[in-house]
Design a protein around this motif. Structure first.
Motif, PDB file in Angstrom:
ATOM      1  N   GLY A 130      -3.511  12.935  -1.780  1.00 27.63           N
ATOM      2  CA  GLY A 130      -4.918  12.565  -1.916  1.00 27.63           C
ATOM      3  C   GLY A 130      -5.173  11.190  -2.485  1.00 27.63           C
ATOM      4  N   MET A 131      -4.111  10.484  -2.871  1.00 23.60           N
ATOM      5  CA  MET A 131      -4.279   9.185  -3.503  1.00 23.60           C
ATOM      6  C   MET A 131      -3.529   8.096  -2.731  1.00 23.60           C
ATOM      7  SD  MET A 131      -3.001   7.988  -7.308  1.00 23.60           S
ATOM      8  CE  MET A 131      -3.483   9.570  -7.984  1.00 23.60           C
ATOM      9  N   ILE A 132      -4.071   6.900  -2.738  1.00 19.03           N
ATOM     10  CA  ILE A 132      -3.381   5.722  -2.218  1.00 19.03           C
ATOM     11  C   ILE A 132      -3.375   4.681  -3.330  1.00 19.03           C
ATOM     12  CG2 ILE A 132      -3.550   3.749  -0.640  1.00 19.03           C
ATOM     13  CD1 ILE A 132      -4.488   5.631   1.511  1.00 19.03           C
TER      14      ILE A 132
ATOM     15  N   ALA B 236      -4.321  -0.996  -8.098  1.00 21.48           N
ATOM     16  CA  ALA B 236      -5.522  -0.169  -8.035  1.00 21.48           C
ATOM     17  C   ALA B 236      -5.208   1.059  -7.192  1.00 21.48           C
ATOM     18  CB  ALA B 236      -6.688  -0.961  -7.429  1.00 21.48           C
ATOM     19  N   HIS B 237      -6.152   1.979  -7.116  1.00 25.31           N
ATOM     20  CA  HIS B 237      -5.954   3.143  -6.250  1.00 25.31           C
ATOM     21  C   HIS B 237      -7.299   3.589  -5.696  1.00 25.31           C
ATOM     22  CE1 HIS B 237      -7.096   5.288  -9.988  1.00 25.31           C
ATOM     23  NE2 HIS B 237      -7.542   6.222  -9.169  1.00 25.31           N
ATOM     24  N   CYS B 238      -7.228   4.341  -4.618  1.00 29.32           N
ATOM     25  CA  CYS B 238      -8.423   4.916  -4.010  1.00 29.32           C
ATOM     26  C   CYS B 238      -8.053   6.258  -3.393  1.00 29.32           C
ATOM     27  CB  CYS B 238      -9.031   3.970  -2.966  1.00 29.32           C
ATOM     28  SG  CYS B 238      -7.887   3.466  -1.662  1.00 29.32           S
ATOM     29  N   GLN B 239      -9.039   6.996  -2.965  1.00 31.56           N
ATOM     30  CA  GLN B 239      -8.814   8.323  -2.400  1.00 31.56           C
ATOM     31  C   GLN B 239      -8.431   8.229  -0.921  1.00 31.56           C
ATOM     32  OE1 GLN B 239      -8.753  11.089  -4.336  1.00 31.56           O
ATOM     33  NE2 GLN B 239      -9.077   9.622  -5.997  1.00 31.56           N
ATOM     34  N   SER B 240      -7.322   8.805  -0.565  1.00 30.82           N
ATOM     35  CA  SER B 240      -6.838   8.714   0.815  1.00 30.82           C
ATOM     36  C   SER B 240      -7.700   9.492   1.792  1.00 30.82           C
ATOM     37  CB  SER B 240      -5.396   9.221   0.907  1.00 30.82           C
ATOM     38  OG  SER B 240      -5.348  10.638   0.757  1.00 30.82           O
ATOM     39  N   GLN B 241      -8.461  10.477   1.291  1.00 32.86           N
ATOM     40  CA  GLN B 241      -9.266  11.321   2.170  1.00 32.86           C
ATOM     41  C   GLN B 241     -10.672  10.766   2.392  1.00 32.86           C
ATOM     42  OE1 GLN B 241      -7.433  14.277   3.413  1.00 32.86           O
ATOM     43  NE2 GLN B 241      -5.999  12.809   2.511  1.00 32.86           N
ATOM     44  N   ALA B 242     -10.964   9.627   1.800  1.00 34.24           N
ATOM     45  CA  ALA B 242     -12.278   9.009   1.975  1.00 34.24           C
ATOM     46  C   ALA B 242     -12.386   8.415   3.375  1.00 34.24           C
ATOM     47  CB  ALA B 242     -12.487   7.924   0.921  1.00 34.24           C
ATOM     48  N   LYS B 243     -13.569   7.925   3.718  1.00 32.16           N
ATOM     49  CA  LYS B 243     -13.754   7.237   4.986  1.00 32.16           C
ATOM     50  C   LYS B 243     -12.891   5.983   5.014  1.00 32.16           C
ATOM     51  CE  LYS B 243     -17.121   9.892   6.606  1.00 32.16           C
ATOM     52  NZ  LYS B 243     -16.983  10.713   7.829  1.00 32.16           N
ATOM     53  N   ALA B 244     -12.422   5.622   6.187  1.00 32.55           N
ATOM     54  CA  ALA B 244     -11.569   4.436   6.312  1.00 32.55           C
ATOM     55  C   ALA B 244     -12.278   3.191   5.788  1.00 32.55           C
ATOM     56  CB  ALA B 244     -11.150   4.240   7.760  1.00 32.55           C
ATOM     57  N   ARG B 245     -13.598   3.133   5.950  1.00 34.68           N
ATOM     58  CA  ARG B 245     -14.337   1.951   5.507  1.00 34.68           C
ATOM     59  C   ARG B 245     -14.265   1.787   3.988  1.00 34.68           C
ATOM     60  NH1 ARG B 245     -19.278   3.509   3.537  1.00 34.68           N
ATOM     61  NH2 ARG B 245     -20.000   5.622   4.064  1.00 34.68           N
TER      62      ARG B 245
ATOM     63  N   VAL C  78       0.879  -1.174   0.000  1.00 35.02           N
ATOM     64  CA  VAL C  78       0.000   0.000   0.000  1.00 35.02           C
ATOM     65  C   VAL C  78       0.917   1.225   0.000  1.00 35.02           C
ATOM     66  CG1 VAL C  78      -1.802   1.262   1.212  1.00 35.02           C
ATOM     67  CG2 VAL C  78      -1.783  -1.249   1.269  1.00 35.02           C
ATOM     68  N   LEU C  79       0.809   2.065  -1.014  1.00 33.84           N
ATOM     69  CA  LEU C  79       1.728   3.190  -1.203  1.00 33.84           C
ATOM     70  C   LEU C  79       1.001   4.521  -1.035  1.00 33.84           C
ATOM     71  CD1 LEU C  79       3.398   1.825  -4.470  1.00 33.84           C
ATOM     72  CD2 LEU C  79       4.203   1.500  -2.115  1.00 33.84           C
ATOM     73  N   SER C  80       1.636   5.442  -0.318  1.00 34.95           N
ATOM     74  CA  SER C  80       1.037   6.755  -0.080  1.00 34.95           C
ATOM     75  C   SER C  80       2.130   7.801   0.062  1.00 34.95           C
ATOM     76  CB  SER C  80       0.173   6.724   1.187  1.00 34.95           C
ATOM     77  OG  SER C  80       0.974   6.387   2.314  1.00 34.95           O
TER      78      SER C  80
ATOM     79  N   ASN D  20      -6.273   6.962   8.361  1.00 33.04           N
ATOM     80  CA  ASN D  20      -6.916   5.883   7.613  1.00 33.04           C
ATOM     81  C   ASN D  20      -6.019   4.653   7.510  1.00 33.04           C
ATOM     82  OD1 ASN D  20      -9.353   7.178   7.164  1.00 33.04           O
ATOM     83  ND2 ASN D  20      -8.769   7.987   5.160  1.00 33.04           N
ATOM     84  N   LEU D  21      -4.738   4.877   7.282  1.00 33.50           N
ATOM     85  CA  LEU D  21      -3.823   3.737   7.193  1.00 33.50           C
ATOM     86  C   LEU D  21      -3.649   3.057   8.546  1.00 33.50           C
ATOM     87  CD1 LEU D  21      -0.960   4.797   4.747  1.00 33.50           C
ATOM     88  CD2 LEU D  21      -2.999   3.420   4.309  1.00 33.50           C
TER      89      LEU D  21
END
Length: 249
Positions: free
Chosen positions: A180-182, A193-202, A81-83, A99-100
């Motif tokens: 803003g990205m993970i 794949a990637h997702c938004q780091s600022q989203a809810k942890a769920r 997992v990269l951030s 979140n991480l």
């Protein structure tokens, strides 16, 4: 042309193709006095090509002072997992690390054994290897979560290769864009794949559990505890993100 049958047309049409194949084979066998070998360089293995283009083996330093190479020591043969983080974007960085930290608790002992978290300094001239120790401490980083820094040119190469850049110069210069990205994936399987780091942890949990799996049943596994220790916890409804992170986020 009326006397030419359909079969004859097919035969005539195949002559240039066969001639080309024969010429290629002859060239490869040295019949024309040329060096042996293929006329064209063969493409390399897809995994190697992906590594060369997107996973550069740049030198970095971990928050515990260890000199490492990004690909050889951190990513090769692993699920990662990269951030990015930066002291110039504290609010966004704190949201990302929070979140991480939830993901770390969710995966439990799998972090450091099967899944590895890497947070890289977006502004390494400011967030030096010495400064990353404080980031790791305040984020609650365990053995499988490393904060990384290095020479600005190497970190910049890494950021762009990993796809944390923007075509818009103003947006690209803003540390918040990369933060803003993970990006996460399985390197040996070449699945990313990637997702938004600022989203809810769920939201992050949902994405990563679907890709990384619920893992084996174990008494110490937060996922097993959440869904019970049945014979097959892999059947747990991972789509239920709220339940997934109960007691974790």
């Amino acid at each position: 042309m009326e006397g030419v049958t359909r079969r004859a047309c097919i035969a005539i049409g195949s002559v240039p193709v066969l001639a080309g194949v024969a010429a290629y084979a002859a060239r490869g066998s040295g019949m024309w006095g040329q060096d042996r070998g293929a006329a064209f360089e063969p493409a390399g293995p897809p995994r190697h090509m992906l590594q060369q283009r997107h996973l550069p083996n740049v030198p970095l330093v971990t928050h515990d002072g260890r000199d490492v190479r990004f690909y050889d020591d951190l990513v090769k043969d692993r699920k990662v997992v990269l951030s990015f983080f930066s002291s110039l974007a504290l609010a966004e960085s704190f949201t990302m690390t929070r979140n991480l930290a939830a993901i770390q608790r969710l995966f439990g002992t799998r972090v450091g054994e099967e899944v590895f978290l890497y947070s890289i300094a977006r502004t390494p001239a400011r967030d030096t290897p010495a400064a990353t120790r404080q980031w790791a401490s305040q984020s609650g980083a365990g053995p499988g979560w490393k904060f990384l820094s290095g020479r600005p040119s190497d970190v910049e190469t890494l950021r762009r290769s990993l796809g944390f850049g923007s075509d818009d110069p103003a947006e690209d210069a803003d540390p918040r864009f990369a933060i803003g990205m993970i990006r996460y994936g399985s390197e040996p399987e070449m699945r990313w794949a990637h997702c938004q780091s600022q989203a809810k942890a769920r939201v992050l949990a949902h994405s990563m559990v679907l890709d990384f799996g619920t893992g084996p049943a174990a008494s110490g596994s937060p996922i097993t505890k959440t869904f019970g220790t049945g014979a097959n916890p892999a059947t747990a409804p991972v789509w239920n993100c709220e339940l997934l992170l109960k007691g974790v986020a």
